[in-house]
Scaffold this motif. Structure first.
Motif, short mmCIF file in Angstrom:
data_model
loop_
_atom_site.label_atom_id
_atom_site.label_comp_id
_atom_site.label_asym_id
_atom_site.label_seq_id
_atom_site.Cartn_x
_atom_site.Cartn_y
_atom_site.Cartn_z
N ASP A 311 0.85 -1.19 0.00
CA ASP A 311 0.00 0.00 0.00
C ASP A 311 0.90 1.26 0.00
O ASP A 311 0.64 2.22 -0.74
CB ASP A 311 -0.89 -0.03 1.25
N GLN A 315 1.98 4.45 -3.32
CA GLN A 315 2.18 5.91 -3.34
C GLN A 315 3.61 6.25 -3.76
O GLN A 315 3.87 7.24 -4.40
CB GLN A 315 1.95 6.54 -1.95
N ASP A 316 4.56 5.41 -3.30
CA ASP A 316 5.97 5.70 -3.54
C ASP A 316 6.69 4.41 -3.98
O ASP A 316 7.24 3.68 -3.14
CB ASP A 316 6.59 6.26 -2.25
#
Ligand code: AOS
Ligand code: ZN
Ligand code: ZN
Length: 407
Positions: A311, A315-316
Motif C-alpha cells: 500500500d 504511493q511511492d
C-alpha cells in the motif's frame, strides 16, 4: 561465478519438476488473468524481491539451556559465506549478507568483500553489538552500553558503533542497525528519563559520524535481557529517538519484539506515514522473542505486514526498507530454514501484490467490512507456490567436521 552446488545435479532436479511447475504456473496465470492481473508483472516484481541473511544465522542456534550443533557447521565467516551462497543459489532471493560485529569481524575487509563477490553476494546492514562483553574490553556492559550512567562506558559503546560503520564502508554496506539490551530488572533501578537522554546523546554521536548515503536503523524490543524495563522498548521510543536524531535515522521492526497479539502491521503503517520506517527483521513467534522461522506460526500476519508495505509502495514505488531474516535455528539445518523462510517472506510479498487495491479502497470508503476483509483473503488464499529447488544435494556440507562454535 563460483557455485558450490553441482550444476548437473541442480538441472536434473529441476528437470524432474519442470512439467508440473509449468502446468501450475499456467493455471495461476489464467486465474489471475480473470481478475485482470498479468502474471508477468507479478513475476518481475517477485524476481526483484530480496531479503538479507544474517551471518550468524547459518550457525546452529540455541537457547540458554543448550545448543546442539549439526554436522558441518561453519567455523568462520568465510565458511558462513559459503553457506550463504548456497542459500542464494537455491532461493535466488538472498544475495545480501548482514554482518554482526564483533562475531564476524574480518581481519581483512577487502579479502572478505572479494570472497563474497565471487559468489555474487554483497553486504547489507551492519549490526553492532554492545549487549555483551568482549574479551579485552575495558568497560563492562553489565549495566548498559549507549545508555550507561558512566560516560566512559557510553563512549566505548559509541566508539564501537563508529568502528562498525567504518568497517561497513569498506565492505560496501549502507546501514547500521543498532539494538541494545539496555534496561533494568527492578523498579527504580534506572532513571527512565536519564537513561533515554543518554541514549539520545549516544546515538546522535554515532549518527554524526555516518556517511551521507548511510541509514541508521534503531531496533526496539519489549524485553530481554532486561526484564523490568528496556530503554528502547517499543516503536514509540524508537520513533522519538529516530526523529530527534536526524532524517536518515529510522526505526526497524523486528517481528518478534512485541507483546503477543500486538498489531504489528499497524505499527508499520504509523512509522511509514511519518517517514520513519527503515527496516525489518523477519522471524515468527508464539510467546516472545522466539526467533522462530518466518511464516512458521502466523503467515497471515506476515501477509498483512506486506499488505501495508505494498500500500505504501503504491504511493511511492521507490520505497524499499532494509529486509533481513533474524531467526535462530535450533532443530533444523540453518541453510534449509533460511531458504524456506526467504520463500515464505517472498510469498507474503507476492500475495500482497494480488490484492485489488481499488476495490479495497471502495470497500473501506463504504464501510463494507465483510468485502474489505474478503478482498484480502482472496489474495491470501491463492496458491502462489514459489518453485525453489526443494531439497539439498547429498554431501553438501560433508567436507566439514562437526564442531562447537561460540555463538
Ligand atoms: C535481538 O533480540 C535482536 O533481534 C538483534 O537484532 C540482535 O542483534 C540479533 O538478533 C543477534 O542476536
Ligand atoms: Zn533483530
Ligand atoms: Zn530479537
Amino acid at each position: 561465478m563460483k557455485q558450490l552446488i553441482d550444476q548437473n545435479w541442480l538441472q536434473e532436479h529441476n528437470a524432474k519438476q519442470k512439467a508440473a511447475v509449468i502446468s501450475d504456473y499456467n493455471a495461476l496465470a489464467e486465474k489471475l488473468d480473470r481478475s485482470g492481473i498479468k502474471i508477468d508483472t507479478i513475476l518481475q516484481q517477485a524476481k526483484q524481491f530480496t531479503v538479507a541473511v544474517p551471518s550468524w544465522g547459518v550457525g546452529t542456534g540455541g537457547t540458554r539451556f543448550a545448543r546442539f550443533p549439526g554436522k558441518g557447521e561453519p567455523r568462520n565467516i568465510f565458511e558462513k559465506l559459503d553457506d550463504c551462497s548456497v542459500i542464494q543459489l537455491l532461493s535466488q532471493a538472498t544475495p545480501a549478507v548482514s554482518l554482526h560485529i564483533p562475531w564476524d569481524r574480518p581481519k581483512d575487509p577487502n579479502e572478505l568483500r572479494q570472497y563474497a563477490e565471487q559468489y555474487g553476494l554483497h553486504f547489507d546492514a551492519m549490526n553492532s553489538n554492545t549487549f555483551q562483553d568482549q574479551i579485552g574490553q575495558e568497560e563492562s556492559y553489565k549495566f548498559g552500553s549507549l545508555t550507561h550512567t558512566n560516560k566512559a562506558v557510553r563512549e566505548q559503546a559509541i566508539a564501537h558503533n563508529i568502528d562498525v560503520v567504518e568497517l561497513g564502508q569498506k565492505l560496501g554496506s549502507k546501514a547500521l542497525t543498532v539494538w541494545v539490551g539496555d534496561g533494568s530488572n527492578f523498579p527504580s533501578q534506572q532513571h527512565f528519563k536519564n537513561s533515554f537522554s543518554n541514549y539520545l546523546d549516544s546515538i546522535k554521536a554515532v549518527y554524526n559520524s555516518l556517511p551521507d548515503d548511510w541509514n541508521m536503523l534503531l531496533e526496539h524490543k519489549i524485553f530481554e535481557p532486561a526484564f523490568y524495563s528496556t530503554v528502547i522498548q517499543d516503536w514509540g521510543s524508537s520513533y522519538l529517538a529516530a526523529k530527534e536524531t536526524g532524517e536518515r535515522c529510522l526505526s526497524l521492526v523486528d517481528l518478534g519484539h512485541h507483546a503477543p497479539n500486538v498489531n504489528i502491521e499497524m505499527i508499520v503503517s504509523r512509522l511509514a506515514q511519518f517517514g520513519k520506517l527503515g527496516g525489518f527483521h523477519f522471524n515468527d513467534s508464539k510467546y516472545g522473542d522466539d526467533d522462530l522461522d518466518s511464516g512458521s506460526i502466523n503467515p497471515y500476519q506476515l501477509f498483512l505486514i506486506f499488505n501495508e508495505l505494498t500500500d505504501i509502495r503504491a504511493q511511492d514505488p521507490s520505497y524499499r526498507p532494509f529486509y533481513m531474516l533474524d531467526q535462530s535455528h535450533n532443530v533444523t539445518d540453518p541453510v534449509e530454514s533460511l531458504m524456506y523462510s526467504a520463500a515464505e517472506v517472498q510469498r507474503a510479498f507476492v500475495k500482497s501484490l494480488l490484492v485489488d487495491r481499488n476495490a479495497l479502497t471502495q470497500y473501506q470508503e463504504a464501510n463494507d467490512a465483510m468485502m474489505a476483509q474478503a478482498s484480502l483473503k482472496q489474495a491470501y488464499n491463492l496458491d502462489v507456490e514459489l518453485h525453489i529447488a526443494n531439497g539439498t544435494p547429498p554431501g553438501r556440507r560433508r567436507h566439514r567436521p562437526s564442531k562447537l562454535l561460540p555463538c
